[in-house]
Design an enzyme around this catalytic site. Structure first.
Site, short mmCIF file in Angstrom:
data_model
loop_
_atom_site.label_atom_id
_atom_site.label_comp_id
_atom_site.label_asym_id
_atom_site.label_seq_id
_atom_site.Cartn_x
_atom_site.Cartn_y
_atom_site.Cartn_z
N HIS A 1 -63.86 6.02 -21.24
CA HIS A 1 -62.74 5.06 -21.03
C HIS A 1 -62.65 5.05 -19.69
O HIS A 1 -62.41 5.97 -18.94
CB HIS A 1 -61.67 5.29 -21.73
CG HIS A 1 -61.87 4.88 -23.20
ND1 HIS A 1 -60.66 4.58 -24.17
CD2 HIS A 1 -62.93 4.97 -24.03
CE1 HIS A 1 -61.29 4.24 -25.23
NE2 HIS A 1 -62.41 4.38 -25.36
N CYS B 1 -56.57 7.88 -24.17
CA CYS B 1 -56.24 8.04 -22.74
C CYS B 1 -54.78 8.17 -22.62
O CYS B 1 -54.47 8.93 -21.59
CB CYS B 1 -56.67 6.46 -22.16
SG CYS B 1 -58.23 6.05 -22.22
N CYS C 1 -55.39 3.37 -24.25
CA CYS C 1 -55.56 3.63 -25.89
C CYS C 1 -54.93 5.06 -26.15
O CYS C 1 -54.26 5.66 -25.34
CB CYS C 1 -56.80 3.49 -26.31
SG CYS C 1 -57.68 5.02 -25.84
N GLU D 1 -59.75 4.81 -18.21
CA GLU D 1 -58.60 5.50 -17.42
C GLU D 1 -58.93 6.74 -17.51
O GLU D 1 -58.37 7.51 -16.47
CB GLU D 1 -57.35 5.14 -18.49
CG GLU D 1 -56.84 3.93 -18.49
CD GLU D 1 -57.57 3.13 -19.65
OE1 GLU D 1 -56.99 2.08 -19.93
OE2 GLU D 1 -58.61 3.45 -20.22
#
Length: 149
Positions: A46, A79, A76, A48
């Protein structure tokens, strides 16, 4: 945020969800991430997480707790855990992610203060360049529709 949108467009061009993230300390980018979960086959890729890993690789681990994370999308749950672990000071994002977002879902990892090690929750600013970020989501939905024909 405009730089995050540029990164998100790179993710989209690779067939990934259009998410771009930057970690910033005193107006200096210390880490960047481009979503790569689909193209890499690794769900942990991801934007992040990649921004934090980039900052760590660049030797900025000691600045994370005084930094701001910018992202086109709300972090999310996965993250958000990483953000809280590193005690990142501020989160700025474009669009919410209602079912699995760290703030807007039922699992408010970004807001909880019940985990002692995490300390105070980060300040959160949402809706920044929201229309532009929502447009990226539309483009990704169109890409998926074309791909599944």
């Amino acid at each position: 945020m405009r730089d995050c949108i540029t990164l998100a467009n790179e993710a989209l061009a690779n067939g990934d969800p259009p998410v771009g993230s930057l970690l910033v300390f005193e107006d200096q980018v210390i880490g960047k991430g481009i979503e790569a979960g689909k193209s890499s086959g690794d769900i942990t890729q991801h934007a992040e997480i990649l921004a934090v890993k980039d900052a760590l690789a660049n030797g900025y681990g000691d600045l994370l707790s005084r930094s701001t994370l910018f992202s086109t999308h709300e972090p999310c749950l996965m993250c958000s855990y990483l953000i809280r672990h590193h005690q990142i000071e501020k989160i700025v994002f474009g669009v919410p992610v209602p079912f699995v977002g760290g703030q807007s879902s039922d699992f408010k990892i970004l807001e909880t203060e019940s985990v002692p090690k995490w300390g105070t929750s980060p300040s959160i600013e949402s809706g920044i360049l929201r229309q532009e970020c929502e447009y990226l989501n539309q483009q990704f939905a169109e890409y998926l529709a074309q791909k599944n024909k």
